[in-house]
Design an enzyme around this catalytic site. Structure first.
Site, PDB file in Angstrom:
ATOM      1  N   ASN A  61      28.001 -11.410  33.796  1.00 41.84           N
ATOM      2  CA  ASN A  61      26.820 -10.596  33.502  1.00 41.84           C
ATOM      3  C   ASN A  61      27.150  -9.769  32.259  1.00 41.84           C
ATOM      4  O   ASN A  61      27.906  -8.811  32.339  1.00 41.84           O
ATOM      5  CB  ASN A  61      26.527  -9.694  34.713  1.00 41.84           C
ATOM      6  CG  ASN A  61      25.433  -8.681  34.423  1.00 41.84           C
ATOM      7  OD1 ASN A  61      24.717  -8.774  33.420  1.00 41.84           O
ATOM      8  ND2 ASN A  61      25.306  -7.686  35.292  1.00 41.84           N
ATOM      9  N   LYS A 100      25.269  -7.888  30.589  1.00 38.69           N
ATOM     10  CA  LYS A 100      24.500  -6.632  30.512  1.00 38.69           C
ATOM     11  C   LYS A 100      23.933  -6.445  29.097  1.00 38.69           C
ATOM     12  O   LYS A 100      23.559  -7.426  28.463  1.00 38.69           O
ATOM     13  CB  LYS A 100      25.381  -5.448  30.932  1.00 38.69           C
ATOM     14  CG  LYS A 100      26.071  -5.683  32.272  1.00 38.69           C
ATOM     15  CD  LYS A 100      26.683  -4.444  32.838  1.00 38.69           C
ATOM     16  CE  LYS A 100      27.438  -4.800  34.094  1.00 38.69           C
ATOM     17  NZ  LYS A 100      27.859  -3.648  34.845  1.00 38.69           N
ATOM     18  N   GLY A 159      31.212  -8.297  35.316  1.00 37.80           N
ATOM     19  CA  GLY A 159      30.626  -7.585  34.178  1.00 37.80           C
ATOM     20  C   GLY A 159      31.603  -7.534  33.022  1.00 37.80           C
ATOM     21  O   GLY A 159      31.748  -8.488  32.255  1.00 37.80           O
TER      22      GLY A 159
END
Ligand code: PEP
Length: 252
Positions: free
Chosen positions: A10, A12, A231
Site C-alpha cells: 500500500n 498510500k 505500507g
C-alpha cells in the site's frame, strides 16, 4: 498459511513517476517467487502507469467511490480504477476511516460498487490501542467487519481481509504473535459464519502493521495468516521483496 500467500504493498500518498523503476524492480523480483501473489496499490495517479510497466504483479487502488459516476468533485469511481488497470481495491483502511470519517456502511457500499465494477476487495479492519487496552479488540473487530463485509456469492474468489491494528501502522510496533493468531482465528470464524466453510477457507486474511523483512517470517508462520498488507516497507523493492521471500519460505 494459504496455498498462495498474498503480499500487497500500500503505497498510500507516496510516489510520482520516479517510482515506476521501483515497480519494475518489484515485478522482476516477483517472477522469482511464483508461489506468492505480489501486488501493489499505488496512488490513483500511478495506477495506469504501473499497470503498463508490470507483467507479474497485480495493481490495485486504495479507495473508490460508492457511485458509478456523477457530481463528486475529486472522487474516483470503481469502474474508473478498473479502466486504469486496477484488479482490486483496498477499502476501509483505518486512515480513510479516520481522515475521511468512513463508517462501516460506507465501506460496505464501496465494496458493492467495486464488485459491480469487477474489482476484487481487500477489506481492512483493526482496533485502536485504547480498545485493545480495554480488552475489547476482538469484539470491536468482529462488529466492524460484520458491518463492513458485502453480501457476495463467490467471496472465496473476490475477497481478502486485512487485519491492521491501528497502533501498529507506521509505528514500528507489531502485535504479539499470540494476539495476531487469536485475532485471525476470530476473523476466520466470522468469515465462516458469513460465507460458509468452503468460501471462508479460500479467503486470505492478511496481517498489516509495521511488517518488515525482519519480522515477516514469524508473522507469516502464524495460523490463519495468509500474507501481509505492507505500507512503509513496500516503497522499496528490496524491503518489499524481503517480505515476499519470507512468505515464500513459509509457504514451502
Ligand atoms: C498500512 O497502512 O496498510 C500499513 C500496514 O502500514 P505500515 O506497514 O507502514 O505499518
Amino acid at each position: 498459511m494459504a496455498e498462495r500467500p498474498f503480499i500487497v504493498g500500500n503505497w498510500k500518498m507516496h510516489g510520482t513517476r520516479a517510482m515506476l523503476s521501483e515497480a519494475r524492480a518489484i515485478d522482476r523480483a516477483a517472477q522469482r517467487y511464483m508461489k506468492v501473489e505480489v501486488a501493489v496499490a499505488p496512488p490513483f495517479t500511478l495506477i495506469h502507469a504501473v499497470h503498463r510497466e508490470v507483467e507479474q504483479i497485480a495493481v490495485g487502488a486504495q479507495d473508490c467511490h460508492t457511485a458509478e459516476a456523477g457530481a463528486h468533485t475529486g472522487d474516483i469511481s470503481a469502474s474508473m480504477v478498473a479502466d486504469a488497470g486496477a484488479k482490486f481495491v483496498i477499502l476501509g483502511h483505518s486512515e480513510r476511516r479516520e481522515n475521511h470519517a468512513e463508517d462501516n456502511a460506507e465501506v460496505r457500499a464501496k465494496s458493492e460498487a467495486a464488485l459491480e465494477a469487477g474489482l476484487n476487495l481487500i477489506i481492512c479492519c483493526g482496533e485502536s490501542a485504547e480498545t485493545r487496552d480495554k480488552g475489547k479488540a476482538e469484539q470491536y473487530v468482529t462488529a466492524q467487519l460484520r458491518a463492513s463485509l458485502p453480501q457476495i456469492d463467490n467471496a472465496g474468489e473476490r475477497l481478502t481481509v486485512a487485519y491492521e491494528p491501528i497502533w501498529a501502522i507506521g509505528t514500528g510496533n507489531t502485535a504479539t504473535p499470540e494476539d495476531v493468531a487469536a485475532m485471525h482465528a476470530t476473523i476466520r470464524g466470522l468469515l465462516t459464519e458469513t460465507y460458509g466453510e468452503e468460501a471462508s477457507a479460500s479467503i486470505r486474511i492478511l496481517y498489516g502493521g509495521s511488517v518488515k523483512p525482519e519480522n515477516a517470517k514469524e508473522l507469516m508462520a502464524l495460523p490463519d495468516v495468509d500474507g501481509a498488507l505492507v505500507g512503509g516497507a513496500s516503497l522499496s523493492a528490496d524491503s518489499f521483496m524481503g517480505i515476499a521471500l519470507a512468505a515464500a519460505e513459509v509457504a514451502e
